[in-house]
Design an enzyme around this catalytic site. Sequence first.
Site, PDB file in Angstrom:
ATOM      1  N   ALA A  90     107.571  29.888  47.130  1.00 33.48           N
ATOM      2  CA  ALA A  90     108.431  30.689  46.401  1.00 33.48           C
ATOM      3  C   ALA A  90     107.854  30.424  44.689  1.00 33.48           C
ATOM      4  O   ALA A  90     107.672  31.594  44.305  1.00 33.48           O
ATOM      5  CB  ALA A  90     109.903  30.667  46.185  1.00 33.48           C
ATOM      6  N   TYR A  91     107.538  29.322  44.434  1.00 33.39           N
ATOM      7  CA  TYR A  91     107.240  29.269  42.838  1.00 33.39           C
ATOM      8  C   TYR A  91     105.784  29.637  42.891  1.00 33.39           C
ATOM      9  O   TYR A  91     105.567  30.446  41.805  1.00 33.39           O
ATOM     10  CB  TYR A  91     107.144  27.441  42.780  1.00 33.39           C
ATOM     11  N   ALA A  92     104.947  29.508  43.872  1.00 40.95           N
ATOM     12  CA  ALA A  92     103.540  29.922  43.622  1.00 40.95           C
ATOM     13  C   ALA A  92     103.612  31.757  43.612  1.00 40.95           C
ATOM     14  O   ALA A  92     102.614  32.064  43.013  1.00 40.95           O
ATOM     15  CB  ALA A  92     102.600  29.566  44.878  1.00 40.95           C
TER      16      ALA A  92
END
Length: 250
Positions: free
Chosen positions: A156-158
Site C-alpha cells: 500500500a505504501y509503495a
Amino acid sequence: MSFAIYPSLKDRRVIVTGGASGIGAEIVKAFAAQGARVGFLDRDLDASNALVAELDGAVDFEPCDLRDIGALRGALGTLRSRMGPTDVLVNNAARDDRHDWREVTPEYWDERMATNLRHMFFAIQTVAPGMIDAGGGAIVNIGSNSWWEAGGGFPAYATAKSAVHGLTRTMARELGAHRIRVNTVVPGWIMTERQKTLWASPEALERHRARQCLPDLIEPVYVARMVLFLSSDDAAMCTANNYMVEAGSI
C-alpha cells in the site's frame, strides 16, 4: 561539510507537512537556516514543540492529523493568517509501515492512501490559489525509491508513493502556466531515527550497501538539501520531474 546558501529563499514563506521528525524536521531546519519563514504541520505534539524550542521559536507550528482533510485545510488557513500566503509547499508527511499483502483490508488500504497520498493533493489545492495570485511558487512532493526498487513488505505504501510521480506530473502541467513548479524528491533508504530503531539491522544495512553505488548511508540532511535547491530560484526551469537522493541504489 559545507552547503550552499540560497539568497532567494530568505523570507520565503514555507509550509512543510509532517515536519516534526525525521526527514521533515531536517527540511524545517534547513529552510530556517536559509532565513525562510517556516511553518509546519504534524500530529506529534511533543516532537513538534521540541523542534520549535530547538529552533528558538523561529518556526511556526500547527497541529494537524493530515488524514482529516477539513483539519488540513483549517491548519493551512491558520498558518496563512499568521505567515501570509505560501511561497513553497513541501508535501513530506508519510509513514512506511510494513504490512503483509495477504492481510490488507479495504479499510487499511484506504487509511494508507489517506496517510501517504491524499493529503498531498488537497494541500496543493489549498495553497495553489495564493501562489497563482503571487505569480509563482514551488511545490516539492516527497516520493520514495521503494517502488523503483520493486521493494516488498509494504504494497500500500509503495503504491501510494508511485502515485506521487503522477500527481507531480499532472499538477506541474496544471500550474505551470502560473510559474508554479512541481517536483518530486525521491529518497532512498534514509537513516532517520525511526528507520534505525525499527529496521536498520546490521544485516539489512549490509544488503542495502551492496545495492548502492556509493558506500555511505544516506542521512536526512541530503534530502533536505535537494528540497532547498528545488524550492530556490536556482531551479527556476525545473518542474514535472523526479530528483533522486538514493546513492545510486539499484
